[in-house]
Design a protein around this motif. Structure first.
Motif, short mmCIF file in Angstrom:
data_model
loop_
_atom_site.label_atom_id
_atom_site.label_comp_id
_atom_site.label_asym_id
_atom_site.label_seq_id
_atom_site.Cartn_x
_atom_site.Cartn_y
_atom_site.Cartn_z
N SER A 1 -5.84 -2.58 5.32
CA SER A 1 -5.50 -1.90 6.56
C SER A 1 -6.12 -0.52 6.67
O SER A 1 -6.78 -0.20 7.65
CB SER A 1 -3.98 -1.81 6.69
N CYS A 2 -5.94 0.30 5.62
CA CYS A 2 -6.45 1.67 5.71
C CYS A 2 -7.59 1.93 4.75
O CYS A 2 -8.20 3.01 4.79
CB CYS A 2 -5.32 2.68 5.48
N ASN B 1 0.08 4.09 0.92
CA ASN B 1 -0.32 4.96 2.03
C ASN B 1 0.29 4.53 3.36
O ASN B 1 0.89 5.32 4.07
CB ASN B 1 -1.84 4.99 2.11
N CYS B 2 0.16 3.22 3.67
CA CYS B 2 0.60 2.77 4.99
C CYS B 2 1.60 1.63 4.92
O CYS B 2 1.97 1.07 5.95
CB CYS B 2 -0.61 2.36 5.83
N CYS C 1 -6.45 -1.71 -0.10
CA CYS C 1 -5.67 -1.97 1.12
C CYS C 1 -6.62 -2.40 2.23
O CYS C 1 -7.62 -1.75 2.50
CB CYS C 1 -4.91 -0.71 1.54
N CYS D 1 0.84 -1.19 0.00
CA CYS D 1 0.00 0.00 0.00
C CYS D 1 0.88 1.25 0.00
O CYS D 1 1.80 1.36 0.81
CB CYS D 1 -0.91 -0.01 1.24
ZN LIG Z 1 -3.01 1.15 3.44
#
Ligand SMILES: [Zn+2]
Length: 81
Positions: free
Chosen positions: A75-76, A5-6, A73, A3
């Motif tokens: 996760s986020c 982003n994270c 993703c 990802c």
């Molecule tokens: Zn993410």
């Protein structure tokens, strides 16, 4: 695939089919000055032969299928292509 982003590696890949209509839009000025006679000319030169072709050959497809991969993703929740 990570990802952006994270940096989580728990990413799902979704394949979606997008349908695009291949038509153009014209403005009101175009219709006032060109549209009315262009449609007439186009109708005679394109639509009539196209209709005849459609009767004898069959309908042409105007919808284009575009396959897209979407990463999600876990996760986020970020999605990207
Ligand atoms: Zn993410």
């Amino acid at each position: 695939m990570k990802c952006p982003n994270c940096n989580n590696e728990n990413v799902n890949i979704q394949v979606i089919n997008e349908q695009k209509l291949v038509t153009r839009h014209h403005g009101i000025i175009w219709w006032l000055f060109i549209g009315w006679w262009w449609i007439f000319v186009k109708w005679i030169f394109f639509t009539v032969p196209a209709l005849l072709a459609a009767i004898f050959i069959g309908k042409r497809k105007k919808i284009v299928n575009v396959q897209k991969k979407i990463y999600v993703c876990q996760s986020c929740g970020r999605t990207w292509e």
